[in-house]
Design a protein around this motif. Structure first.
Motif, PDB file in Angstrom:
ATOM      1  N   ALA A 176     -18.787  11.681  10.944  1.00  0.00           N
ATOM      2  CA  ALA A 176     -19.467  10.789  11.887  1.00  0.00           C
ATOM      3  C   ALA A 176     -19.632  11.439  13.254  1.00  0.00           C
ATOM      4  O   ALA A 176     -20.555  11.086  13.997  1.00  0.00           O
ATOM      5  CB  ALA A 176     -18.693   9.482  12.020  1.00  0.00           C
ATOM      6  N   VAL A 177     -18.773  12.387  13.603  1.00  0.00           N
ATOM      7  CA  VAL A 177     -18.852  13.034  14.926  1.00  0.00           C
ATOM      8  C   VAL A 177     -20.116  13.885  15.059  1.00  0.00           C
ATOM      9  O   VAL A 177     -20.920  13.665  15.978  1.00  0.00           O
ATOM     10  CB  VAL A 177     -17.583  13.861  15.213  1.00  0.00           C
ATOM     11  N   PRO A 178     -20.340  14.873  14.157  1.00  0.00           N
ATOM     12  CA  PRO A 178     -21.607  15.622  14.276  1.00  0.00           C
ATOM     13  C   PRO A 178     -22.826  14.744  14.031  1.00  0.00           C
ATOM     14  O   PRO A 178     -23.893  14.991  14.610  1.00  0.00           O
ATOM     15  CB  PRO A 178     -21.477  16.719  13.213  1.00  0.00           C
ATOM     16  N   ALA A 179     -22.690  13.721  13.185  1.00  0.00           N
ATOM     17  CA  ALA A 179     -23.815  12.823  12.932  1.00  0.00           C
ATOM     18  C   ALA A 179     -24.201  12.063  14.197  1.00  0.00           C
ATOM     19  O   ALA A 179     -25.388  11.906  14.511  1.00  0.00           O
ATOM     20  CB  ALA A 179     -23.464  11.845  11.815  1.00  0.00           C
ATOM     21  N   LEU A 180     -23.193  11.603  14.931  1.00  0.00           N
ATOM     22  CA  LEU A 180     -23.466  10.875  16.167  1.00  0.00           C
ATOM     23  C   LEU A 180     -24.093  11.796  17.213  1.00  0.00           C
ATOM     24  O   LEU A 180     -24.988  11.387  17.957  1.00  0.00           O
ATOM     25  CB  LEU A 180     -22.171  10.266  16.705  1.00  0.00           C
ATOM     26  N   MET A 181     -23.635  13.048  17.261  1.00  0.00           N
ATOM     27  CA  MET A 181     -24.234  14.011  18.184  1.00  0.00           C
ATOM     28  C   MET A 181     -25.707  14.255  17.837  1.00  0.00           C
ATOM     29  O   MET A 181     -26.558  14.400  18.720  1.00  0.00           O
ATOM     30  CB  MET A 181     -23.467  15.336  18.128  1.00  0.00           C
ATOM     31  N   LEU A 182     -25.999  14.277  16.542  1.00  0.00           N
ATOM     32  CA  LEU A 182     -27.382  14.477  16.105  1.00  0.00           C
ATOM     33  C   LEU A 182     -28.250  13.287  16.495  1.00  0.00           C
ATOM     34  O   LEU A 182     -29.408  13.452  16.895  1.00  0.00           O
ATOM     35  CB  LEU A 182     -27.422  14.688  14.585  1.00  0.00           C
ATOM     36  N   VAL A 183     -27.704  12.087  16.400  1.00  0.00           N
ATOM     37  CA  VAL A 183     -28.442  10.885  16.801  1.00  0.00           C
ATOM     38  C   VAL A 183     -28.724  10.917  18.304  1.00  0.00           C
ATOM     39  O   VAL A 183     -29.835  10.603  18.753  1.00  0.00           O
ATOM     40  CB  VAL A 183     -27.652   9.618  16.417  1.00  0.00           C
ATOM     41  N   VAL A 275     -33.252  15.033   5.841  1.00  0.00           N
ATOM     42  CA  VAL A 275     -34.329  14.322   6.522  1.00  0.00           C
ATOM     43  C   VAL A 275     -34.070  14.283   8.025  1.00  0.00           C
ATOM     44  O   VAL A 275     -34.979  14.519   8.838  1.00  0.00           O
ATOM     45  CB  VAL A 275     -34.489  12.902   5.960  1.00  0.00           C
ATOM     46  N   ALA A 276     -32.827  14.001   8.410  1.00  0.00           N
ATOM     47  CA  ALA A 276     -32.491  13.945   9.840  1.00  0.00           C
ATOM     48  C   ALA A 276     -32.703  15.299  10.514  1.00  0.00           C
ATOM     49  O   ALA A 276     -33.193  15.369  11.641  1.00  0.00           O
ATOM     50  CB  ALA A 276     -31.047  13.486  10.013  1.00  0.00           C
TER      51      ALA A 276
END
Length: 302
Positions: A176-183, A275-276
């Protein structure tokens, strides 16, 4: 002998576009302070102050969780954390899209008086939305503490035969940490791109506000893809498979999933990350192209 007149440098250059972005990043004290002042101004003379952000999110998530649990016959212990996390992420994305489209318009006075990089105003909007996100994450922590026992073991989000079995919480939460940074990274290009285009074409913000509600209902926030897949299995007309394919074309869905799935222990497909990643590259390419060509005109358009 008279020297030839100096030729003004072309403002439309990649060097100036990247210089503007780097200068904006270096001015973090400015846009961080402005974003915090925006929040303080909004809740001025309020007893709870910015905590109203958390209270509002908690009430909305609880109401939607209870209603949807009753409608779809799902366990609130698994549905409420999923809805809560989805709402938190949606609020951030919605803010970047809607408020981002007006970020230069509402900063007209500062743009004309303060010699600052254009990207400062975009970063101000993104950081303000990030602060809202941080306040709302308190609700996720509370929900997680209440339903941790259920989420820490394998579970089904839909209490029906054939529903997907999710693995439950584990070390995958770290994704969730790198995912949140990507968002957050994508929020920046959304504000830049929509902000510049909307400054030139003032019909864009009302159009965005008209379609944002439709985008919300097309994103699995109040409902889940598990419910659609179960309906597909029980349907004999093949409509469910078509719906699944159409819903997966929504890029917001993939950004929600890369963050929500690890936080609530749901099974995650690497398709979401692919996709992201593609959207990130394409989005920043378009944003930098717009910044290169029209950065110098923003002050004249506002």
């Amino acid at each position: 002998m008279t020297a030839p007149p100096a030729i003004a440098a072309d403002p439309r250059s990649w060097r100036r576009a990247f210089a503007d972005l780097l200068a904006g990043l270096r001015a973090r004290e400015l846009w961080a302070l402005l974003a915090w002042q925006d929040i303080k101004q909004r809740y001025r003379r309020s007893s709870l102050g910015p905590l109203w952000i958390t209270v509002g999110m908690a009430v909305t998530a609880l109401a939607l969780g209870v209603v949807n649990s009753a409608l779809f016959g799902s366990s609130i212990s698994t549905l409420l954390p999923s809805i809560t996390t989805g709402l938190i992420l949606w609020n951030f994305m919605n803010g970047c899209i809607v408020e981002g489209s007006e970020t230069f318009i509402v900063n007209e006075g500062m743009i004309k008086q303060l010699p600052a990089p254009v990207s400062v105003y975009a970063l101000r909007t993104v950081w303000r939305q990030a602060l809202y996100l941080a306040h709302n994450l308190v609700v996720y922590v509370l929900v997680l503490a209440i339903f941790f026992g259920k989420l820490s073991q394998p579970y089904r989000l839909v209490d029906k035969d054939g529903a997907l079995l999710h693995p439950g919480l584990g070390w995958g939460m770290l994704l969730a940490v790198p995912a949140l940074m990507l968002v957050l990274l994508n929020g920046a290009w959304v504000v830049l791109l929509f902000g510049v285009v909307s400054t030139r074409f003032r019909d864009i913000p009302p159009v965005i506000q008209s379609f944002i509600t439709m985008l919300f209902y097309a994103t699995p926030i109040m409902w889940s893809m598990d419910q659609v897949r179960v309906m597909n299995q029980s349907s004999h007309e093949g409509f469910g498979s078509v719906a699944v394919n159409l819903l997966q074309l929504n890029p917001v869905y993939h950004f929600v999933e890369i963050v929500r799935a690890p936080l609530v222990g749901q099974q995650q497909s690497w398709t979401h990350w692919l996709v992201a990643g593609v959207v990130t590259v394409v989005g920043w390419s378009l944003a930098m192209l717009v910044l290169r060509n029209y950065r110098a005109r923003v002050a004249y358009w506002v």
